[in-house]
Motif scaffolding. Structure first.
Motif, mmCIF file in Angstrom:
data_model
loop_
_atom_site.group_PDB
_atom_site.id
_atom_site.type_symbol
_atom_site.label_atom_id
_atom_site.label_comp_id
_atom_site.label_asym_id
_atom_site.label_seq_id
_atom_site.Cartn_x
_atom_site.Cartn_y
_atom_site.Cartn_z
ATOM 1 N N ASN A 138 -7.204 -4.337 -7.357
ATOM 2 C CA ASN A 138 -7.694 -3.104 -6.735
ATOM 3 C C ASN A 138 -6.636 -2.485 -5.824
ATOM 4 O O ASN A 138 -6.541 -1.251 -5.714
ATOM 5 N N LEU A 139 -5.843 -3.327 -5.175
ATOM 6 C CA LEU A 139 -4.727 -2.792 -4.378
ATOM 7 C C LEU A 139 -3.711 -2.077 -5.265
ATOM 8 O O LEU A 139 -3.148 -1.041 -4.878
ATOM 9 N N TRP A 140 -3.486 -2.650 -6.443
ATOM 10 C CA TRP A 140 -2.556 -1.989 -7.360
ATOM 11 C C TRP A 140 -3.124 -0.650 -7.830
ATOM 12 O O TRP A 140 -2.386 0.344 -7.926
ATOM 13 N N LEU A 141 -4.431 -0.608 -8.108
ATOM 14 C CA LEU A 141 -5.052 0.671 -8.476
ATOM 15 C C LEU A 141 -4.994 1.658 -7.318
ATOM 16 O O LEU A 141 -4.772 2.870 -7.526
ATOM 17 N N ALA A 142 -5.180 1.163 -6.087
ATOM 18 C CA ALA A 142 -5.063 2.035 -4.914
ATOM 19 C C ALA A 142 -3.645 2.579 -4.778
ATOM 20 O O ALA A 142 -3.444 3.714 -4.315
ATOM 21 N N LEU A 143 -2.658 1.783 -5.187
ATOM 22 C CA LEU A 143 -1.277 2.256 -5.162
ATOM 23 C C LEU A 143 -1.106 3.445 -6.102
ATOM 24 O O LEU A 143 -0.418 4.434 -5.764
ATOM 25 N N LEU A 144 -1.729 3.396 -7.277
ATOM 26 C CA LEU A 144 -1.642 4.528 -8.208
ATOM 27 C C LEU A 144 -2.254 5.785 -7.603
ATOM 28 O O LEU A 144 -1.693 6.888 -7.718
ATOM 29 N N ALA A 145 -3.413 5.613 -6.948
ATOM 30 C CA ALA A 145 -4.040 6.760 -6.294
ATOM 31 C C ALA A 145 -3.174 7.286 -5.156
ATOM 32 O O ALA A 145 -3.060 8.512 -4.954
ATOM 33 N N THR A 146 -2.534 6.388 -4.412
ATOM 34 C CA THR A 146 -1.661 6.797 -3.308
ATOM 35 C C THR A 146 -0.462 7.580 -3.825
ATOM 36 O O THR A 146 -0.067 8.609 -3.228
ATOM 37 N N LEU A 147 0.134 7.125 -4.914
ATOM 38 C CA LEU A 147 1.267 7.839 -5.487
ATOM 39 C C LEU A 147 0.865 9.234 -5.966
ATOM 40 O O LEU A 147 1.617 10.214 -5.776
ATOM 41 N N GLY A 148 -0.315 9.326 -6.593
ATOM 42 C CA GLY A 148 -0.781 10.635 -7.058
ATOM 43 C C GLY A 148 -1.060 11.593 -5.911
ATOM 44 O O GLY A 148 -0.658 12.772 -5.946
ATOM 45 N N LEU A 149 -1.741 11.095 -4.864
ATOM 46 C CA LEU A 149 -2.027 11.957 -3.720
ATOM 47 C C LEU A 149 -0.746 12.328 -2.972
ATOM 48 O O LEU A 149 -0.602 13.464 -2.486
ATOM 49 N N ASN A 150 0.188 11.397 -2.891
ATOM 50 C CA ASN A 150 1.463 11.679 -2.236
ATOM 51 C C ASN A 150 2.226 12.789 -2.971
ATOM 52 O O ASN A 150 2.835 13.659 -2.350
ATOM 53 N N PHE A 151 2.161 12.778 -4.304
ATOM 54 C CA PHE A 151 2.825 13.828 -5.074
ATOM 55 C C PHE A 151 2.170 15.183 -4.826
ATOM 56 O O PHE A 151 2.874 16.205 -4.651
ATOM 57 N N LEU A 152 0.849 15.226 -4.778
ATOM 58 C CA LEU A 152 0.164 16.501 -4.510
ATOM 59 C C LEU A 152 0.512 17.031 -3.122
ATOM 60 O O LEU A 152 0.734 18.238 -2.946
ATOM 61 N N ALA A 153 0.565 16.142 -2.141
ATOM 62 C CA ALA A 153 0.911 16.578 -0.789
ATOM 63 C C ALA A 153 2.341 17.107 -0.736
ATOM 64 O O ALA A 153 2.612 18.132 -0.085
ATOM 65 N N CYS A 154 3.266 16.445 -1.427
ATOM 66 C CA CYS A 154 4.654 16.921 -1.457
ATOM 67 C C CYS A 154 4.755 18.262 -2.174
ATOM 68 O O CYS A 154 5.571 19.126 -1.789
ATOM 69 N N MET A 155 3.955 18.455 -3.198
ATOM 70 C CA MET A 155 3.977 19.740 -3.905
ATOM 71 C C MET A 155 3.480 20.860 -2.993
ATOM 72 O O MET A 155 4.065 21.969 -2.975
ATOM 73 N N LEU A 156 2.428 20.602 -2.217
ATOM 74 C CA LEU A 156 1.944 21.611 -1.265
ATOM 75 C C LEU A 156 2.955 21.839 -0.139
ATOM 76 O O LEU A 156 3.068 22.957 0.393
#
Length: 312
Positions: A138-156
């Motif tokens: 589940n931590l590894w899955l949370a890492l995937l979500a963190t990477l995706g959200l981090n990319f969206l924040a960087c795009m904004l």
């Protein structure tokens, strides 16, 4: 001094001292005794004793005490536990059969959109360690979500005109692919194999690469510019520019990076405790790495020989 002769008494003269007293008593008829004679008393006591013994062997079932309720409850509890153990054993056997069937048939199930490997925590991980492996997964899955959200924040951040926003977005996009594959292959899969096979070398792979991942997570949480992170420093810049929505995404990204680092650190310590309890050593890990390399080399040589032989 008396002159009486004790042998002159009639009762001594009438009896022979050499005669058997038992024979004398046997010769005396019972009818000659006015009351209960000694022989009659002996006979009566014997018959009474015999009657008491016969009464013991003739005990009726109604005189047997009823079964103790506590013993009955304990017996029922033992039967229930035996049934539970039998059910667990059947479940384990079924899981082993399923795992063997899947391995022999080569059925891959991960990832679901394009299955490349077989992975099943209930079938391959011992029950005592399944919860630990599930939390790490589940931590590894949370890492995937963190990477995706981090990319969206960087795009904004790029759209908001933050300095170095383009560099942050480009690097964060690269993280979505490289960190995803590297984290799975370098620390999640090794810890999965470590609990499945209890081999020292897999634990060491996990300790080395997950240690780097923990440092990377806290580094990303700080959010230095041009590092592909929407962490703390970039979050402050976004809020200073009054970009509220981008700032909110940076807040969530920062929190997730800290959660990622703290969660991995917690399970890093837990896995290390299990490693020590099992008595694994670095020498064992080196020996296993060497034997694995030799075995892989032998397999490669055999495959090469078979291929060249077929060509000839």
């Amino acid at each position: 001094m008396s002159s009486q002769n004790p042998f002159e008494q009639s009762e001594y003269n009438q009896t022979n001292p050499f005669e058997d007293s038992n024979q004398i008593q046997a010769d005396v008829p019972l009818t000659e005794h006015s009351g209960k004679s000694e022989i009659g008393q002996d006979y009566t006591s014997y018959t009474q004793y015999g009657d008491s013994q016969s009464s013991i062997y003739q005990t009726t079932p109604s005189s047997i005490p009823a079964e103790d309720p506590k013993l009955a409850a304990k017996a029922a509890e033992l039967r229930r536990r035996e049934e539970e153990l039998a059910a667990r054993e059947r479940e384990m056997q079924a899981a082993q059969v399923e795992a063997e069937r899947v391995r022999t048939q080569g059925k891959n199930n991960f990832p679901k959109f394009y299955p490349l490997i077989y992975m099943s925590i209930p079938a391959e991980i011992p029950k005592a360690h399944q919860s630990t492996v599930k939390f790490i997964y589940n931590l590894w899955l949370a890492l995937l979500a963190t990477l995706g959200l981090n990319f969206l924040a960087c795009m904004l951040m790029l759209f908001a005109g933050i300095p170095n926003g383009a560099a942050d977005m480009g690097v964060s996009l690269g993280y979505c692919f490289t960190i995803t594959a590297a984290s799975f292959l370098l620390w999640y899969r090794p810890v999965y194999n470590a609990f499945m096979k209890e081999m020292s070398m897999y634990y060491y792979f996990y300790f080395i690469f997950n240690g780097f991942h923990i440092l990377f997570a806290f580094y990303m949480a700080l959010g230095f510019p041009s590092t592909g992170s929407a962490g703390l420093i970039n979050m402050i810049q976004v809020f200073n520019g009054h970009h509220i929505f981008a700032g909110i995404l940076c807040v969530f990204s920062t929190i997730l990076w800290f959660v990622q680092g703290g969660g991995c650190l917690f399970f890093y310590r837990k896995v290390h405790m299990h490693y020590n309890q099992q008595g694994h050593t670095f020498d064992q890990a080196k020996a296993q790495v060497t034997s694995s390399a030799v075995r892989n080399q032998a397999v490669q040589n055999a495959a090469w020989s078979a291929a060249t032989g077929n060509r000839v």
